[in-house]
Design an enzyme around this catalytic site. Structure first.
Site, PDB file in Angstrom:
ATOM      1  N   ASN A  62      17.144  -2.539 -15.677  1.00 37.87           N
ATOM      2  CA  ASN A  62      16.167  -1.520 -15.245  1.00 37.87           C
ATOM      3  C   ASN A  62      15.362  -1.002 -16.424  1.00 37.87           C
ATOM      4  OD1 ASN A  62      16.250  -0.694 -12.242  1.00 37.87           O
ATOM      5  ND2 ASN A  62      18.407  -1.040 -12.780  1.00 37.87           N
TER       6      ASN A  62
ATOM      7  N   ILE B 253      28.968  11.182 -17.191  1.00 40.14           N
ATOM      8  CA  ILE B 253      28.889  12.413 -16.405  1.00 40.14           C
ATOM      9  C   ILE B 253      28.282  13.471 -17.318  1.00 40.14           C
ATOM     10  CG2 ILE B 253      30.230  14.233 -15.274  1.00 40.14           C
ATOM     11  CD1 ILE B 253      32.289  12.013 -14.548  1.00 40.14           C
TER      12      ILE B 253
ATOM     13  N   ASN C 206      17.507   9.810 -11.968  1.00 43.92           N
ATOM     14  CA  ASN C 206      18.534   8.777 -12.020  1.00 43.92           C
ATOM     15  C   ASN C 206      18.340   7.801 -10.862  1.00 43.92           C
ATOM     16  OD1 ASN C 206      21.116   7.567 -12.769  1.00 43.92           O
ATOM     17  ND2 ASN C 206      21.986   8.575 -10.955  1.00 43.92           N
TER      18      ASN C 206
ATOM     19  N   HIS D 277      20.425   5.176  -8.311  1.00 38.96           N
ATOM     20  CA  HIS D 277      21.777   4.887  -7.843  1.00 38.96           C
ATOM     21  C   HIS D 277      21.699   3.815  -6.759  1.00 38.96           C
ATOM     22  CE1 HIS D 277      26.015   5.585  -7.423  1.00 38.96           C
ATOM     23  NE2 HIS D 277      25.867   5.639  -6.116  1.00 38.96           N
TER      24      HIS D 277
HETATM   25  C1  GAR Z   1      22.012  -0.226 -11.647  1.00 42.48           C
HETATM   26  O1  GAR Z   1      22.377  -0.956 -10.493  1.00 42.48           O
HETATM   27  C2  GAR Z   1      21.986   1.258 -11.346  1.00 42.48           C
HETATM   28  O2  GAR Z   1      21.572   1.544 -10.052  1.00 42.48           O
HETATM   29  C3  GAR Z   1      23.446   1.622 -11.542  1.00 42.48           C
HETATM   30  O3  GAR Z   1      23.817   0.902 -12.692  1.00 42.48           O
HETATM   31  C4  GAR Z   1      23.112  -0.340 -12.705  1.00 42.48           C
HETATM   32  C5  GAR Z   1      22.546  -0.546 -14.097  1.00 42.48           C
HETATM   33  O4  GAR Z   1      22.042  -1.851 -14.225  1.00 42.48           O
HETATM   34  N1  GAR Z   1      23.599   3.042 -11.753  1.00 42.48           N
HETATM   35  C6  GAR Z   1      24.611   3.755 -11.232  1.00 42.48           C
HETATM   36  O5  GAR Z   1      25.524   3.256 -10.591  1.00 42.48           O
HETATM   37  C7  GAR Z   1      24.558   5.256 -11.509  1.00 42.48           C
HETATM   38  N2  GAR Z   1      25.594   5.931 -10.845  1.00 42.48           N
HETATM   39  P1  GAR Z   1      21.096  -2.220 -15.455  1.00 42.48           P
HETATM   40  O6  GAR Z   1      21.836  -1.769 -16.719  1.00 42.48           O
HETATM   41  O7  GAR Z   1      20.938  -3.698 -15.398  1.00 42.48           O
HETATM   42  O8  GAR Z   1      19.818  -1.488 -15.269  1.00 42.48           O
END
Ligand code: GAR
Length: 196
Positions: free
Chosen positions: A16, A97, A110, A112
């Site tokens: 992301n 957190i 954020n 999620h």
């Molecule tokens: C993503 O899927 C994001 O939605 C999730 O972590 C991943 C990061 O992927 N976030 C959460 O679960 C927050 N509670 P990335 O490092 O490849 O962007």
């Protein structure tokens, strides 16, 4: 023309993070120009570090294991972020957190990988896939002191029918890459500073 500065915080893969840099960094949308001025991770081994470096956005590393309490770690984050005078902090897979020390002084959003309020917390993709709820999706929300809580900015959903786990994960990430940049632009249009 208004120039808005953002910080991106991440903990792992950083897909992301890279998508946001590609789509928004040094880009202009009508009267809004966006600059990523800070990337930051709590994880010295995060794969996203190499991704950010490709764009000359070398991350600041704040290893949370070196801090005795969440509050001390958050104090350091706030101190660093304030130096960059950003308009918005973007949590892109930042798996910490956050305490009120952070949430009360920094405006942050954020992403999620679920249709909140369903499946807050860790392993949301797996829990969403395994549940009997037919719809899944992704949420972008403002950050408060509760985990994966806060006012929803954008959500997008899809029908799980017929998708195996691999296809489900791919769908979640495709949606993330689509809605996160849109949510950032939406928030920046009416944001003036990270100070709350
Ligand atoms: C993503 O899927 C994001 O939605 C999730 O972590 C991943 C990061 O992927 N976030 C959460 O679960 C927050 N509670 P990335 O490092 O490849 O962007």
């Amino acid at each position: 023309m208004s120039l808005k500065k953002i910080a991106i915080l991440f903990s792992g893969e950083g897909s992301n993070l890279e998508n946001i840099i590609k789509k928004l960094h040094q880009k202009t949308f009508k009267n809004l120009s966006i600059e990523v001025v800070l990337t930051l991770t709590n994880n010295p081994n995060a794969k996203g570090i190499q991704r950010a470096k490709k764009y000359a956005l070398d991350p600041v590393i704040v290893d949370h294991t070196l801090y005795k309490t969440r509050e001390e770690f958050d104090k350091e984050l706030v101190k660093i972020i304030k130096r960059y005078h950003v308009d918005l902090v973007v949590l892109a897979g930042f798996m910490r957190i956050l305490t009120p020390i952070f949430t009360k002084s920094i405006k942050a959003i954020n992403i999620h990988p679920s249709l909140l309020p369903n499946f807050k917390g860790a392993n949301a993709i797996q829990r969403s896939f395994n549940s009997s709820i037919k719809q899944a999706g992704v949420s972008v929300h403002f950050v408060n002191e509760k985990v994966d809580d806060g006012e929803i900015i954008l959500q997008s959903s899809f029908d799980k029918d017929g998708l195996d786990y691999q296809a489900f994960c791919t769908k979640i990430h495709q949606i993330e890459y689509d809605i996160f940049p849109k949510a950032i632009i939406k928030v920046l249009k009416d944001t003036s500073n990270t100070d709350k």
